[in-house]
Write an enzyme that holds these catalytic residues in place. Structure first.
Site, PDB file in Angstrom:
ATOM      1  N   GLY A   9       0.956  -1.329  -0.128  1.00  0.00           N
ATOM      2  CA  GLY A   9       0.054   0.160   0.128  1.00  0.00           C
ATOM      3  C   GLY A   9       0.688   1.173   0.130  1.00  0.00           C
ATOM      4  NE  ARG A  34      -6.192  -1.663  -4.844  1.00  0.00           N
ATOM      5  CZ  ARG A  34      -7.292  -1.439  -4.264  1.00  0.00           C
ATOM      6  NH1 ARG A  34      -8.500  -2.098  -4.264  1.00  0.00           N
ATOM      7  NH2 ARG A  34      -7.464  -0.294  -3.354  1.00  0.00           N
ATOM      8  CE1 TYR A 149     -10.028  -0.006   8.913  1.00  0.00           C
ATOM      9  CE2 TYR A 149     -10.329   1.422  10.850  1.00  0.00           C
ATOM     10  CZ  TYR A 149      -9.584   0.924   9.813  1.00  0.00           C
ATOM     11  OH  TYR A 149      -8.118   1.608   9.775  1.00  0.00           O
ATOM     12  N   PRO A 179      -2.220   3.564  14.760  1.00  0.00           N
ATOM     13  CG  PRO A 179      -1.509   3.928  12.892  1.00  0.00           C
ATOM     14  CD  PRO A 179      -2.184   3.215  13.371  1.00  0.00           C
TER      15      PRO A 179
END
Ligand code: NDP
Ligand code: 8X3
Length: 249
Positions: A9, A34, A149, A179
């Site tokens: 990422g 991606r 999530y 974080p």
């Protein structure tokens, strides 16, 4: 030979900042994501050797092919930053969108597992390596409408603990970094391109920057070989918990 960091990422936010920081410290970089155009632009801008690998962490065979296909000169990965991840949606569980849930579960949990499953054996062969998993305050607390999530980030917390137990005999370090609010493309993705809603998340207080998190990621790699930070929760000063933020005005 300089060390190698693999950052998943790396096309945006925390991953991009981490790639830039490791490069500035002389690491060679394997960057993944991606969006090929962004990976290539990042590669061009880094003053180090860079291997850009385009794959979706949700695709187990693509992950396996990318890692197994690493040229010999790139197999000695010293640091793996499992950063690729996302939130999609923010709604009560009973109104949740199943496709959103699957994107989060497949990326944040299964993607992290696929990458780790392929990189850890390379580290174990060398009896050294450091895996840094990016969790979240959402992996320590659950907040309204965060349900799935938060579930995926609690899983990252548990998987990090399990990874540490299973690899301790091989000299591998495992750190989870959690974080609080970081201003990146995270909220734009969560709110499916609604920039007004995304910007409102960071109104009235100073959030963390991607660079702040990158500095913690790099810092944990600088400890001596015999010492490791297992778990690190990094918050904006104005944020006391997942739901308590001190906003001005
Ligand atoms: P960004 O949206 O800016 O970056 C997310 C990165 O993840 C992008 O590079 C994206 O690349 C990559 N990614 C997403 N899905 C996939 C996929 N299926 N395959 C490969 N790569 C993927 O967000 P952040 O930088 O903020 O997020 C990074 C991590 O930090 C995430 O795990 C997030 O959960 C976590 N985090 C973020 C916080 C925040 O407040 N921002 C706080 C706590 C944790 P691409 O789209 O090119 O594939
Ligand atoms: C991102 C931070 O609080 O939006 O993981 O879940 S939060």
């Amino acid at each position: 030979m300089s060390k190698i960091a693999l950052v998943t990422g790396a096309t945006s936010g925390i991953g991009e900042a981490a790639a830039r920081l490791f490069a500035s410290h002389g690491y060679r970089l394997i960057i993944t994501g991606r969006r090929e155009d962004r990976l290539n632009a990042l590669k061009e801008s880094l003053n180090t050797e860079v291997l850009a690998l385009v794959f979706d962490v949700r695709q187990q065979q693509a992950v396996e092919a990318a890692i197994n296909g690493l040229p010999a000169a790139w197999k000695d990965i010293d640091v793996l930053v499992n950063n690729a991840g996302l939130a999609v949606g923010l709604s009560p569980l009973q109104e949740g969108v199943v496709d959103d849930w699957e994107r989060m579960i497949d990326t944040n949990i299964k993607g992290l597992l696929y990458v780790s499953r392929n990189v850890l054996p390379l580290m174990i062969t060398r009896k050294k390596g450091h895996v840094i998993n990016i969790g979240s305050i959402a992996g320590k607390e659950v907040y309204p409408n965060g349900n799935v999530y938060c579930g995926t980030k609690h899983a990252v917390d548990a998987i990090s603990q399990g990874m540490r137990i299973d690899t301790v005999q091989h000299g591998i370090k495992v750190t989870a970094i959690h974080p609080g609010a970081v201003e990146t493309e995270f909220s734009i993705v969560r709110f499916k391109g609604d920039e007004e809603r995304a910007n409102a998340v960071y109104k009235g207080f100073e959030p963390l920057t991607a660079k702040d998190v990158a500095e913690s990621i790099y810092y944990v790699t600088t400890l001596p070989a015999h010492a490791n930070i297992n778990d690190l929760v990094l918050m904006p000063t104005a944020q006391a918990s997942a739901t308590v933020l001190h906003r001005n005005g």
